[in-house]
Enzyme design. Structure first.
Site, PDB file in Angstrom:
ATOM      1  N   THR A 153      48.015  44.791  39.282  1.00 17.37           N
ATOM      2  CA  THR A 153      46.549  44.656  39.206  1.00 17.37           C
ATOM      3  C   THR A 153      46.159  43.418  38.397  1.00 17.37           C
ATOM      4  O   THR A 153      45.411  42.565  38.877  1.00 17.37           O
ATOM      5  CB  THR A 153      45.949  45.922  38.537  1.00 17.37           C
ATOM      6  OG1 THR A 153      46.394  47.063  39.275  1.00 17.37           O
ATOM      7  CG2 THR A 153      44.439  45.888  38.531  1.00 17.37           C
ATOM      8  N   ALA A 194      41.225  22.499  30.533  1.00 17.72           N
ATOM      9  CA  ALA A 194      42.464  22.510  29.739  1.00 17.72           C
ATOM     10  C   ALA A 194      42.997  21.109  29.481  1.00 17.72           C
ATOM     11  O   ALA A 194      43.785  20.897  28.565  1.00 17.72           O
ATOM     12  CB  ALA A 194      43.533  23.333  30.457  1.00 17.72           C
ATOM     13  N   ALA A 253      57.911  37.254  38.325  1.00 17.36           N
ATOM     14  CA  ALA A 253      58.816  38.400  38.455  1.00 17.36           C
ATOM     15  C   ALA A 253      58.003  39.625  38.841  1.00 17.36           C
ATOM     16  O   ALA A 253      56.987  39.918  38.211  1.00 17.36           O
ATOM     17  CB  ALA A 253      59.537  38.654  37.134  1.00 17.36           C
ATOM     18  N   ARG A 270      58.736  43.653  40.846  1.00 21.64           N
ATOM     19  CA  ARG A 270      59.599  44.552  41.644  1.00 21.64           C
ATOM     20  C   ARG A 270      58.977  44.739  43.019  1.00 21.64           C
ATOM     21  O   ARG A 270      59.626  44.706  44.029  1.00 21.64           O
ATOM     22  CB  ARG A 270      59.707  45.911  40.938  1.00 21.64           C
ATOM     23  CG  ARG A 270      60.507  45.852  39.659  1.00 21.64           C
ATOM     24  CD  ARG A 270      61.774  46.742  39.787  1.00 21.64           C
ATOM     25  NE  ARG A 270      62.689  46.454  38.698  1.00 21.64           N
ATOM     26  CZ  ARG A 270      62.577  47.006  37.491  1.00 21.64           C
ATOM     27  NH1 ARG A 270      61.622  47.867  37.233  1.00 21.64           N
ATOM     28  NH2 ARG A 270      63.439  46.691  36.538  1.00 21.64           N
ATOM     29  N   GLU A 298      45.498  54.036  32.545  1.00 24.57           N
ATOM     30  CA  GLU A 298      46.875  53.694  32.168  1.00 24.57           C
ATOM     31  C   GLU A 298      47.853  54.419  33.084  1.00 24.57           C
ATOM     32  O   GLU A 298      47.505  55.431  33.705  1.00 24.57           O
ATOM     33  CB  GLU A 298      47.140  54.129  30.726  1.00 24.57           C
ATOM     34  CG  GLU A 298      46.304  53.397  29.705  1.00 24.57           C
ATOM     35  CD  GLU A 298      46.472  51.898  29.788  1.00 24.57           C
ATOM     36  OE1 GLU A 298      47.599  51.410  29.639  1.00 24.57           O
ATOM     37  OE2 GLU A 298      45.489  51.198  30.057  1.00 24.57           O
ATOM     38  N   LYS A 322      44.117  49.435  20.729  1.00 26.52           N
ATOM     39  CA  LYS A 322      43.143  48.331  20.644  1.00 26.52           C
ATOM     40  C   LYS A 322      42.493  48.279  19.261  1.00 26.52           C
ATOM     41  O   LYS A 322      42.260  47.198  18.706  1.00 26.52           O
ATOM     42  CB  LYS A 322      42.095  48.501  21.745  1.00 26.52           C
ATOM     43  CG  LYS A 322      42.694  48.393  23.142  1.00 26.52           C
ATOM     44  CD  LYS A 322      41.742  48.908  24.211  1.00 26.52           C
ATOM     45  CE  LYS A 322      42.352  48.811  25.598  1.00 26.52           C
ATOM     46  NZ  LYS A 322      41.596  49.551  26.618  1.00 26.52           N
TER      47      LYS A 322
HETATM   48  N1  HSE Z   1      43.177  52.049  30.662  1.00 25.16           N
HETATM   49  C1  HSE Z   1      42.396  51.031  30.032  1.00 25.16           C
HETATM   50  C2  HSE Z   1      40.928  51.429  30.116  1.00 25.16           C
HETATM   51  C3  HSE Z   1      42.629  49.718  30.735  1.00 25.16           C
HETATM   52  O1  HSE Z   1      40.579  52.354  30.847  1.00 25.16           O
HETATM   53  O2  HSE Z   1      40.117  50.853  29.416  1.00 25.16           O
HETATM   54  C4  HSE Z   1      42.237  48.527  29.941  1.00 25.16           C
HETATM   55  O3  HSE Z   1      42.949  48.409  28.752  1.00 25.16           O
END
Ligand code: HSE
Length: 436
Positions: free
Chosen positions: A13, A33, A43, A45, A190, A205
């Site tokens: 994503t 820049a 890289a 998968r 997540e 965070k």
């Molecule tokens: N899972 C996180 C959220 C993604 O919903 O904010 C961004 O860090």
């Protein structure tokens, strides 16, 4: 000037979004820049080429260490997520003298102290704007834009999935699991969605925000974390009736005794701007001594919003590639030898106001028993709501708002209230912040 070569770890994503933004805005980015920035080695998968800009000239491998060891790569962008092998890859990239850009909040919150020390020693940069609040440039704002200030507190809605769930529950009465599934399908949640719902992602965070706000080392293990899975539709409705909204906030505050570091559902006055941040949007409110309150709002997750922050870091790193390491912006805002050893406060010593909800037998004297306990512990009540007993039930819901008190006193009050014969079940406790 020769373009900067980027090694991209991950084409999912955020990796895909980063690749596409770099390709689409290549000319504009080069003008900012001072030289081109191109992905030369990636890289992944699994990836879907139909979702990506042209891959011509890009070597693709399924072994991320090949990218990190590629002598042609100047900057490694880590967008794999998780603790391992992200930690090993980033440390290897640093060892190889490469600069690193990452969106990995878990990695920075847990291993940032080690990573920044290694980067300092090697004279390379590690940039992580995308790790907090996705597309909102909050790291840069606090670290650079507010550098004149003594920051007092930071409070943020820093998990989009949790905010989406609370918003949909409030507005549409939707089912928790159904809303979570939608957030997963949209790529916000997540890999393990309990990280969103139980506040772990927000705690990652907040750890980073506290560090750059106060110049303290990253201390993820000291964050008090409470999730939103126990919030009921009744609590959402009672909070509204009292003029509040429930938001899942990360809060860090400087106090005389130390630094507060906590993530929990919080009632905030409905009239505050931050109380009206809905859906997957994020917002961070910063209180600082010179500027006063400033609020930063935007998309906290998603492919291109997060890519926006990743690419901004790439531009930053590219601009200062040739600068002397001593003259660069320090990783955690404060110079490494000027970090503060202010302790993180134990939750029992944190002061806040509270929302309490309990089920009481509908008989004389119950309210006096409860208020008596609160009074003995010096807890002052701001408002009380008592509802009609639900049809055919012997108990009535009692909802209270209290003034500010130490968490330790409230723990004791709740312990005593819960053993009263007239109180049924557990007391629901939510913290209240006026953010004024
Ligand atoms: N899972 C996180 C959220 C993604 O919903 O904010 C961004 O860090």
């Amino acid at each position: 000037m020769k373009p900067v070569n980027v090694g991209l770890l991950g084409l999912g994503t955020v990796g895909g979004g980063t690749f596409n933004v770099l390709a689409r805005n290549a000319e504009e980015i080069a003008r900012r820049a001072g030289r081109g920035i191109r992905v030369t080695h990636a890289a992944a998968r699994e990836y879907d080429p139909s979702l990506l800009a042209s891959l011509e000239g890009v070597r693709i491998t399924d072994d991320a260490f090949q990218v990190v060891d590629d002598p042609e790569v100047d900057i490694v962008v880590e967008l794999i997520g998780g603790y391992s092998p992200a930690r090993e890859l980033v440390l290897k990239a640093i060892e190889n003298g490469k600069h690193v850009v990452t969106a990995n909040k878990a990695l920075i919150a847990l291993h940032g102290n080690e990573i920044f020390a290694a980067a300092q020693e090697k004279g390379v940069m590690v940039a992580f704007e995308a790790a907090v609040a996705g597309g909102i440039p909050i790291i840069k704002a606090i670290r650079e834009g507010l550098a004149a200030n003594r920051i007092q507190w930071v409070a943020g809605i820093i998990n989009g999935t949790g905010n989406f769930i609370l918003t949909e529950m409030r507005d549409k009465g939707r089912d928790f699991a159904d809303v979570l599934a939608e957030a997963q399908a949209l790529g916000y949640a997540e890999a393990d969605p309990t990280f969103d719902v139980e506040g772990i992602d927000a705690a990652h965070k907040l750890t980073i925000l506290a560090s750059i706000a106060f110049g303290i080392p990253l201390q993820f293990d000291r964050v008090f974390t409470e999730g939103i899975s126990a919030i009921t539709p009744e609590d959402v409705a009672y909070a509204e009736e009292l003029g509040y909204r429930i938001k899942h906030l990360g809060i860090t505050r400087r106090t005389d005794g130390g630094i507060e570091l906590r993530v929990h559902p919080t009632l905030i006055p409905a009239r505050r701007l931050i109380a009206n941040v809905d859906g997957v949007m994020n917002a961070v409110l910063v209180m600082a001594d010179a500027v006063g309150p400033t609020l930063y709002y935007g998309a906290g997750a998603g492919s291109e919003p997060t890519a926006s922050a990743v690419v901004a870091d790439l531009v930053d790193v590219t601009r200062v590639l040739t600068a002397d390491p001593e003259n660069r912006v320090p990783h955690l805002a404060f110079q490494p030898d000027a970090m503060s050893d202010l302790p993180v406060l134990e939750m029992a010593r944190v002061e806040t106001a509270y929302y309490l909800r309990m089920s009481a037998l509908d008989r004389p004297g119950v309210m006096a028993e409860v208020t008596g306990i609160l009074g003995e512990l010096g807890i002052s009540i701001e408002a009380i709501l008592q509802k009609e007993p639900p049809e055919g039930q012997p108990t009535v819901p009692i909802i209270m708002l209290t003034h500010r008190v130490r968490e330790g006193s409230m723990d004791e009050a709740i312990r005593r209230i819960e053993v009263l014969e007239s109180i049924q079940g557990k007391v629901t406790r939510l913290r209240v912040e006026h953010l004024s």
